[in-house]
Design a protein around this motif. Structure first.
Motif, PDB file in Angstrom:
ATOM      1  N   GLU A  71       0.833  -1.193   0.000  1.00 52.94           N
ATOM      2  CA  GLU A  71       0.000   0.000   0.000  1.00 52.94           C
ATOM      3  C   GLU A  71       0.866   1.240   0.000  1.00 52.94           C
ATOM      4  OE1 GLU A  71      -3.220  -0.007   2.702  1.00 52.94           O
ATOM      5  OE2 GLU A  71      -4.178   1.606   1.581  1.00 52.94           O
ATOM      6  N   PHE A  72       0.635   2.089  -0.966  1.00 51.15           N
ATOM      7  CA  PHE A  72       1.346   3.361  -1.068  1.00 51.15           C
ATOM      8  C   PHE A  72       0.624   4.382  -0.204  1.00 51.15           C
ATOM      9  CE2 PHE A  72       3.534   6.931  -2.441  1.00 51.15           C
ATOM     10  CZ  PHE A  72       2.750   7.849  -3.129  1.00 51.15           C
ATOM     11  N   ASN A  73       1.353   4.991   0.721  1.00 54.82           N
ATOM     12  CA  ASN A  73       0.794   6.024   1.579  1.00 54.82           C
ATOM     13  C   ASN A  73       1.643   7.280   1.403  1.00 54.82           C
ATOM     14  OD1 ASN A  73       0.165   7.745   3.798  1.00 54.82           O
ATOM     15  ND2 ASN A  73      -0.735   5.996   4.854  1.00 54.82           N
ATOM     16  N   LYS A  74       1.104   8.225   0.638  1.00 50.07           N
ATOM     17  CA  LYS A  74       1.890   9.412   0.302  1.00 50.07           C
ATOM     18  C   LYS A  74       2.152  10.288   1.519  1.00 50.07           C
ATOM     19  CE  LYS A  74       2.110  13.159  -3.067  1.00 50.07           C
ATOM     20  NZ  LYS A  74       1.444  13.814  -4.217  1.00 50.07           N
ATOM     21  N   SER A  75       1.168  10.416   2.391  1.00 49.75           N
ATOM     22  CA  SER A  75       1.329  11.299   3.548  1.00 49.75           C
ATOM     23  C   SER A  75       2.368  10.769   4.524  1.00 49.75           C
ATOM     24  CB  SER A  75      -0.012  11.493   4.263  1.00 49.75           C
ATOM     25  OG  SER A  75      -0.477  10.253   4.761  1.00 49.75           O
ATOM     26  N   GLN A  76       2.484   9.455   4.603  1.00 48.74           N
ATOM     27  CA  GLN A  76       3.473   8.857   5.480  1.00 48.74           C
ATOM     28  C   GLN A  76       4.727   8.420   4.732  1.00 48.74           C
ATOM     29  OE1 GLN A  76       1.825   5.815   8.015  1.00 48.74           O
ATOM     30  NE2 GLN A  76       0.141   7.114   8.714  1.00 48.74           N
ATOM     31  N   THR A  77       4.775   8.690   3.457  1.00 47.96           N
ATOM     32  CA  THR A  77       5.889   8.273   2.574  1.00 47.96           C
ATOM     33  C   THR A  77       6.300   6.833   2.869  1.00 47.96           C
ATOM     34  OG1 THR A  77       7.576   9.239   4.055  1.00 47.96           O
ATOM     35  CG2 THR A  77       6.755  10.617   2.251  1.00 47.96           C
ATOM     36  N   SER A  78       5.296   5.965   2.816  1.00 49.84           N
ATOM     37  CA  SER A  78       5.552   4.549   3.091  1.00 49.84           C
ATOM     38  C   SER A  78       5.019   3.681   1.968  1.00 49.84           C
ATOM     39  CB  SER A  78       4.926   4.130   4.421  1.00 49.84           C
ATOM     40  OG  SER A  78       3.511   4.149   4.331  1.00 49.84           O
ATOM     41  N   PHE A  79       5.583   2.486   1.895  1.00 42.53           N
ATOM     42  CA  PHE A  79       5.161   1.505   0.893  1.00 42.53           C
ATOM     43  C   PHE A  79       5.405   0.129   1.509  1.00 42.53           C
ATOM     44  CE2 PHE A  79       3.660   0.327  -3.101  1.00 42.53           C
ATOM     45  CZ  PHE A  79       4.530  -0.482  -3.821  1.00 42.53           C
ATOM     46  N   HIS A  80       4.599  -0.232   2.484  1.00 42.27           N
ATOM     47  CA  HIS A  80       4.793  -1.472   3.227  1.00 42.27           C
ATOM     48  C   HIS A  80       4.278  -2.676   2.444  1.00 42.27           C
ATOM     49  CE1 HIS A  80       5.973   1.201   6.259  1.00 42.27           C
ATOM     50  NE2 HIS A  80       4.831   1.344   6.919  1.00 42.27           N
ATOM     51  N   LEU A  81       5.003  -3.758   2.552  1.00 43.35           N
ATOM     52  CA  LEU A  81       4.677  -5.011   1.860  1.00 43.35           C
ATOM     53  C   LEU A  81       3.992  -5.962   2.831  1.00 43.35           C
ATOM     54  CD1 LEU A  81       5.201  -6.695  -0.819  1.00 43.35           C
ATOM     55  CD2 LEU A  81       7.217  -7.595   0.358  1.00 43.35           C
ATOM     56  N   ARG A  82       2.941  -6.618   2.358  1.00 41.08           N
ATOM     57  CA  ARG A  82       2.191  -7.518   3.246  1.00 41.08           C
ATOM     58  C   ARG A  82       1.859  -8.824   2.543  1.00 41.08           C
ATOM     59  NH1 ARG A  82      -1.012  -2.641   3.706  1.00 41.08           N
ATOM     60  NH2 ARG A  82      -0.343  -1.457   5.529  1.00 41.08           N
ATOM     61  N   LYS A  83       1.706  -9.855   3.375  1.00 42.87           N
ATOM     62  CA  LYS A  83       1.168 -11.119   2.883  1.00 42.87           C
ATOM     63  C   LYS A  83       0.365 -11.735   4.021  1.00 42.87           C
ATOM     64  CE  LYS A  83       2.235 -15.382   0.428  1.00 42.87           C
ATOM     65  NZ  LYS A  83       3.239 -16.174  -0.313  1.00 42.87           N
ATOM     66  N   PRO A  84      -0.859 -12.151   3.760  1.00 42.21           N
ATOM     67  CA  PRO A  84      -1.726 -12.634   4.842  1.00 42.21           C
ATOM     68  C   PRO A  84      -1.294 -13.976   5.427  1.00 42.21           C
ATOM     69  CG  PRO A  84      -2.853 -12.772   2.728  1.00 42.21           C
ATOM     70  CD  PRO A  84      -1.572 -12.068   2.472  1.00 42.21           C
ATOM     71  N   SER A  85      -0.577 -14.801   4.632  1.00 42.38           N
ATOM     72  CA  SER A  85      -0.197 -16.129   5.113  1.00 42.38           C
ATOM     73  C   SER A  85       1.081 -16.560   4.386  1.00 42.38           C
ATOM     74  CB  SER A  85      -1.338 -17.119   4.847  1.00 42.38           C
ATOM     75  OG  SER A  85      -0.954 -18.424   5.213  1.00 42.38           O
ATOM     76  N   VAL A  86       2.176 -16.642   5.117  1.00 40.82           N
ATOM     77  CA  VAL A  86       3.454 -16.919   4.449  1.00 40.82           C
ATOM     78  C   VAL A  86       3.711 -18.418   4.368  1.00 40.82           C
ATOM     79  CG1 VAL A  86       4.485 -14.712   5.070  1.00 40.82           C
ATOM     80  CG2 VAL A  86       4.773 -16.677   6.611  1.00 40.82           C
ATOM     81  N   HIS A  87       4.542 -18.761   3.382  1.00 40.83           N
ATOM     82  CA  HIS A  87       4.975 -20.142   3.179  1.00 40.83           C
ATOM     83  C   HIS A  87       6.481 -20.238   3.370  1.00 40.83           C
ATOM     84  CE1 HIS A  87       1.025 -21.105   1.521  1.00 40.83           C
ATOM     85  NE2 HIS A  87       1.118 -19.986   0.835  1.00 40.83           N
TER      86      HIS A  87
END
Lengths: 113, 114
Positions: free
Chosen positions: B66-82
């Motif tokens: 998710e790109f968050n311009k106000s927080q200058t963030s781009f965090h990567l997510r995965k709901p269930s890792v392998h």
């Protein structure tokens, strides 16, 4: 559809020798980028080339390093008189003209002894 | 000059648990954002990218960011890792039009524990 190809995959050189690293971009890609990855570091940009032109070499060390991308053949990153500090993984990436996605090769791991 | 900060150098997580890998960047202009994955002794593979449009970006292997311009963030997510997600993940930014130079973070090593 072959990806970006780099050779050799591993290269060992003694201090003072020359290292030549080759990169063949993906088919249809005319833009090539070189990056260096030192241990425990992210990749650092070195140079951006198009066929027969160096577009941006702001990341290249001022001495001993050079790059070319001739009209025919692969792109070459040349390191003269290598020193131990040149030991790193060197990655090549390519993109389409105007493309923002860069596709990376498997890298050349240079070891200077 | 641009910079990218990956706040965690190592993230251990149990298999099938969710994971978030954090990335913040500094730039005063519009940017393009990327996540790459590197398996041991291999090159980098593009996971996903943000160029414009929807701030939620979906990539390969079930990852999203998710790109968050106000927080200058781009965090990567995965709901269930392998187990196969064990690798090093790099966040990268380019300034966009006129320059394609990628600036990378130092990477986050994700270890998935069986």
């Amino acid at each position: 559809n072959a990806g970006v190809m780099q050779n050799p995959r591993h290269l060992v050189r003694r201090r003072g020798q020359e290292a030549r690293l080759r990169c063949s971009p993906m088919k249809g890609h005319s833009h090539v980028y070189w990056y260096r990855q030192l241990p425990e570091e992210g990749l650092k940009f070195m140079v951006y080339l198009q066929k027969e032109n160096i577009i941006d070499e702001s990341g290249m060390p001022k001495e001993r390093f050079s790059a070319e991308f001739p009209k025919e053949g692969p792109s070459i990153l040349r390191i003269q008189q290598v020193v131990r500090g040149d030991s790193a993984a060197y990655f090549c990436a390519s993109s389409l003209p105007g493309g923002h996605e860069q596709y990376f090769g498997p890298g050349t791991r240079l070891t200077v002894t | 000059a641009q910079s990218v900060t990956q706040l965690d150098s190592q993230v251990p997580v149990f298999e099938e648990a969710p994971v978030e890998l954090r990335c913040n960047y500094s730039s005063s202009v519009s940017v393009y954002l990327f996540w790459y994955v590197q398996y041991p002794n291999q090159g980098l593979q593009l996971l996903l990218k943000y160029l414009s449009g929807s701030t939620l970006v979906k990539g390969i292997n079930g990852f999203e960011a998710e790109f968050n311009k106000s927080q200058t963030s781009f965090h990567l997510r995965k709901p269930s890792v392998h187990i196969s997600d064990t690798a090093e993940y790099f966040c990268a930014v380019s300034p966009g039009a006129g320059s394609y130079q990628l600036t990378f973070g130092k990477g986050t090593k994700l270890s998935v524990i069986p």
